[in-house]
Design a protein around this motif. Structure first.
Motif, PDB file in Angstrom:
ATOM      1  N   UNK A 152     -27.852 -59.224 -43.649  1.00  0.00           N
ATOM      2  CA  UNK A 152     -27.992 -57.944 -42.957  1.00  0.00           C
ATOM      3  C   UNK A 152     -27.915 -58.126 -41.448  1.00  0.00           C
ATOM      4  N   UNK A 153     -28.606 -59.145 -40.945  1.00  0.00           N
ATOM      5  CA  UNK A 153     -28.591 -59.417 -39.504  1.00  0.00           C
ATOM      6  C   UNK A 153     -27.169 -59.709 -39.040  1.00  0.00           C
ATOM      7  N   UNK A 154     -26.489 -60.597 -39.763  1.00  0.00           N
ATOM      8  CA  UNK A 154     -25.133 -60.994 -39.366  1.00  0.00           C
ATOM      9  C   UNK A 154     -24.171 -59.811 -39.383  1.00  0.00           C
ATOM     10  N   UNK A 155     -24.321 -58.935 -40.368  1.00  0.00           N
ATOM     11  CA  UNK A 155     -23.456 -57.758 -40.448  1.00  0.00           C
ATOM     12  C   UNK A 155     -23.696 -56.824 -39.266  1.00  0.00           C
ATOM     13  N   UNK A 156     -24.966 -56.596 -38.949  1.00  0.00           N
ATOM     14  CA  UNK A 156     -25.303 -55.705 -37.846  1.00  0.00           C
ATOM     15  C   UNK A 156     -24.846 -56.278 -36.504  1.00  0.00           C
ATOM     16  N   UNK A 157     -25.013 -57.584 -36.347  1.00  0.00           N
ATOM     17  CA  UNK A 157     -24.562 -58.234 -35.115  1.00  0.00           C
ATOM     18  C   UNK A 157     -23.045 -58.160 -35.005  1.00  0.00           C
ATOM     19  N   UNK A 158     -22.362 -58.444 -36.118  1.00  0.00           N
ATOM     20  CA  UNK A 158     -20.906 -58.390 -36.120  1.00  0.00           C
ATOM     21  C   UNK A 158     -20.391 -57.022 -35.707  1.00  0.00           C
ATOM     22  N   UNK A 159     -21.004 -55.966 -36.231  1.00  0.00           N
ATOM     23  CA  UNK A 159     -20.598 -54.602 -35.898  1.00  0.00           C
ATOM     24  C   UNK A 159     -20.799 -54.335 -34.407  1.00  0.00           C
ATOM     25  N   UNK A 160     -21.963 -54.752 -33.887  1.00  0.00           N
ATOM     26  CA  UNK A 160     -22.256 -54.528 -32.465  1.00  0.00           C
ATOM     27  C   UNK A 160     -21.252 -55.266 -31.576  1.00  0.00           C
ATOM     28  N   UNK A 161     -20.932 -56.504 -31.950  1.00  0.00           N
ATOM     29  CA  UNK A 161     -20.043 -57.311 -31.112  1.00  0.00           C
ATOM     30  C   UNK A 161     -18.602 -56.830 -31.175  1.00  0.00           C
ATOM     31  N   UNK A 162     -18.176 -56.352 -32.342  1.00  0.00           N
ATOM     32  CA  UNK A 162     -16.826 -55.802 -32.440  1.00  0.00           C
ATOM     33  C   UNK A 162     -16.693 -54.618 -31.480  1.00  0.00           C
ATOM     34  N   UNK A 163     -17.726 -53.790 -31.430  1.00  0.00           N
ATOM     35  CA  UNK A 163     -17.734 -52.654 -30.507  1.00  0.00           C
ATOM     36  C   UNK A 163     -17.791 -53.134 -29.063  1.00  0.00           C
ATOM     37  N   UNK A 164     -18.652 -54.129 -28.819  1.00  0.00           N
ATOM     38  CA  UNK A 164     -18.862 -54.650 -27.468  1.00  0.00           C
ATOM     39  C   UNK A 164     -17.604 -55.300 -26.907  1.00  0.00           C
ATOM     40  N   UNK A 165     -16.855 -55.971 -27.799  1.00  0.00           N
ATOM     41  CA  UNK A 165     -15.664 -56.691 -27.354  1.00  0.00           C
ATOM     42  C   UNK A 165     -14.394 -55.886 -27.555  1.00  0.00           C
ATOM     43  N   UNK A 166     -14.531 -54.563 -27.552  1.00  0.00           N
ATOM     44  CA  UNK A 166     -13.344 -53.732 -27.523  1.00  0.00           C
ATOM     45  C   UNK A 166     -12.653 -53.973 -26.194  1.00  0.00           C
ATOM     46  N   UNK A 167     -11.506 -53.403 -26.002  1.00  0.00           N
ATOM     47  CA  UNK A 167     -10.740 -53.681 -24.775  1.00  0.00           C
ATOM     48  C   UNK A 167     -11.564 -53.470 -23.520  1.00  0.00           C
ATOM     49  N   UNK A 168     -12.323 -52.384 -23.472  1.00  0.00           N
ATOM     50  CA  UNK A 168     -13.133 -52.104 -22.293  1.00  0.00           C
ATOM     51  C   UNK A 168     -14.288 -53.084 -22.195  1.00  0.00           C
ATOM     52  N   UNK A 169     -14.876 -53.430 -23.365  1.00  0.00           N
ATOM     53  CA  UNK A 169     -16.010 -54.338 -23.376  1.00  0.00           C
ATOM     54  C   UNK A 169     -15.662 -55.719 -22.880  1.00  0.00           C
ATOM     55  N   UNK A 170     -14.453 -56.188 -23.222  1.00  0.00           N
ATOM     56  CA  UNK A 170     -14.042 -57.519 -22.770  1.00  0.00           C
ATOM     57  C   UNK A 170     -13.974 -57.559 -21.255  1.00  0.00           C
ATOM     58  N   UNK A 171     -13.443 -56.501 -20.671  1.00  0.00           N
ATOM     59  CA  UNK A 171     -13.340 -56.453 -19.210  1.00  0.00           C
ATOM     60  C   UNK A 171     -14.730 -56.491 -18.578  1.00  0.00           C
ATOM     61  N   UNK A 172     -15.665 -55.794 -19.190  1.00  0.00           N
ATOM     62  CA  UNK A 172     -17.011 -55.723 -18.625  1.00  0.00           C
ATOM     63  C   UNK A 172     -17.810 -57.002 -18.850  1.00  0.00           C
ATOM     64  N   UNK A 173     -17.622 -57.614 -20.025  1.00  0.00           N
ATOM     65  CA  UNK A 173     -18.479 -58.739 -20.392  1.00  0.00           C
ATOM     66  C   UNK A 173     -17.987 -60.068 -19.854  1.00  0.00           C
ATOM     67  N   UNK A 174     -16.713 -60.321 -19.937  1.00  0.00           N
ATOM     68  CA  UNK A 174     -16.224 -61.618 -19.490  1.00  0.00           C
ATOM     69  C   UNK A 174     -14.805 -61.524 -18.977  1.00  0.00           C
ATOM     70  N   UNK A 175     -14.481 -62.351 -18.033  1.00  0.00           N
ATOM     71  CA  UNK A 175     -13.135 -62.352 -17.466  1.00  0.00           C
ATOM     72  C   UNK A 175     -12.577 -63.767 -17.599  1.00  0.00           C
ATOM     73  N   UNK A 176     -11.292 -63.865 -17.919  1.00  0.00           N
ATOM     74  CA  UNK A 176     -10.696 -65.184 -18.036  1.00  0.00           C
ATOM     75  C   UNK A 176      -9.235 -65.112 -17.633  1.00  0.00           C
ATOM     76  N   UNK A 177      -8.751 -66.170 -17.031  1.00  0.00           N
ATOM     77  CA  UNK A 177      -7.334 -66.242 -16.695  1.00  0.00           C
ATOM     78  C   UNK A 177      -6.630 -66.909 -17.864  1.00  0.00           C
ATOM     79  N   UNK A 178      -5.314 -66.782 -17.951  1.00  0.00           N
ATOM     80  CA  UNK A 178      -4.596 -67.396 -19.082  1.00  0.00           C
ATOM     81  C   UNK A 178      -4.837 -68.895 -19.161  1.00  0.00           C
ATOM     82  N   UNK A 179      -4.731 -69.423 -20.354  1.00  0.00           N
ATOM     83  CA  UNK A 179      -4.925 -70.861 -20.557  1.00  0.00           C
ATOM     84  C   UNK A 179      -3.805 -71.609 -19.852  1.00  0.00           C
ATOM     85  N   UNK A 180      -4.161 -72.639 -19.131  1.00  0.00           N
ATOM     86  CA  UNK A 180      -3.159 -73.423 -18.421  1.00  0.00           C
ATOM     87  C   UNK A 180      -3.560 -74.890 -18.517  1.00  0.00           C
ATOM     88  N   UNK A 181      -2.732 -75.689 -19.138  1.00  0.00           N
ATOM     89  CA  UNK A 181      -3.016 -77.112 -19.266  1.00  0.00           C
ATOM     90  C   UNK A 181      -4.305 -77.384 -20.022  1.00  0.00           C
TER      91      UNK A 181
END
Length: 209
Positions: A152-181
């Motif tokens: 139950x915990x894992x399901x609830x966390x998964x749902x929250x994180x999927x929402x959190x890491x939507x396109x807008x959420x990724x911009x707000x939560x973490x920023x990364x440049x493309x992988x290089x080397x």
């Protein structure tokens, strides 16, 4: 375009990142090694705060993320910034759990680590599955968590994180440049990481230990 993030994929990412955080990746300490480096004569609360402060200031530096390229070799295709952010934050939470004396090999502890990733939403999730919040989660309390509750915990966390890491959420939560080397560069949102770190400290170590 990256594949759509589903709860199932998110769970795979969490498990993958947790394994790497606990067992370590080339060039970076494991969560246990990180925790041990903060053990001193200070109280547990102070040790945790020191670890969280370090995470907030160092997690986004290029030196810290050297070697994270291996995290891209995952069973699912997700943006590199999601993978790296989750790894960094899971390692911090797991290190705090270890400092507080919890066994990182225990699936119940792993679920409690995951719930910290939702930050201020952790208390609501735990309350919904019948776990008392507001006090240090003692080893005995974790041992009483059933397999059903873990799911139950894992399901609830998964749902929250999927929402959190939507396109807008990724911009707000973490920023990364493309992988290089083989190097992932970028920064982790210090506000988000600080909230997650404080949640982990309060859950595993208590607010005043």
């Amino acid at each position: 375009m990256s594949e759509k993030i589903t709860e199932s994929k998110m769970q795979q990412v969490l498990d993958f990142a947790y394994d790497k955080a606990v067992n370590g990746v080339t060039g970076l300490d494991s969560a246990i090694e990180l925790a041990e480096s903060y053990k001193n004569d200070d109280c547990l609360h102070t040790q945790c705060n020191s670890l969280i402060r370090w995470q907030n200031t160092k997690a986004g530096t290029s030196g810290f993320v050297t070697g994270l390229g291996g995290l891209i070799l995952m069973p699912v295709t997700l943006p590199a910034n999601i993978t790296s952010v989750l790894y960094i934050q899971i390692r911090m939470i797991a290190a705090i759990a270890h400092l507080a004396g919890h066994d990182l090999k225990d699936d119940r502890v792993k679920s409690m680590v995951y719930v910290c990733l939702v930050g201020n939403g952790a208390a609501e999730i735990l309350k919904n599955v019948g776990i008392e919040v507001g006090k240090k989660v003692a080893n005995n309390a974790i041992k009483n968590i059933s397999g059903k509750v873990i799911t139950q915990i894992n399901q609830k966390v998964g749902f929250r994180l999927v929402t959190k890491f939507g396109e807008k959420g990724v911009i707000n939560l973490g920023k990364a440049v493309p992988i290089l080397g083989g190097l992932i560069g970028g920064t982790v949102d210090t506000i988000s990481t600080n909230i997650i770190g404080n949640t982990a400290r309060n859950l595993f170590a208590g607010e005043n230990t």
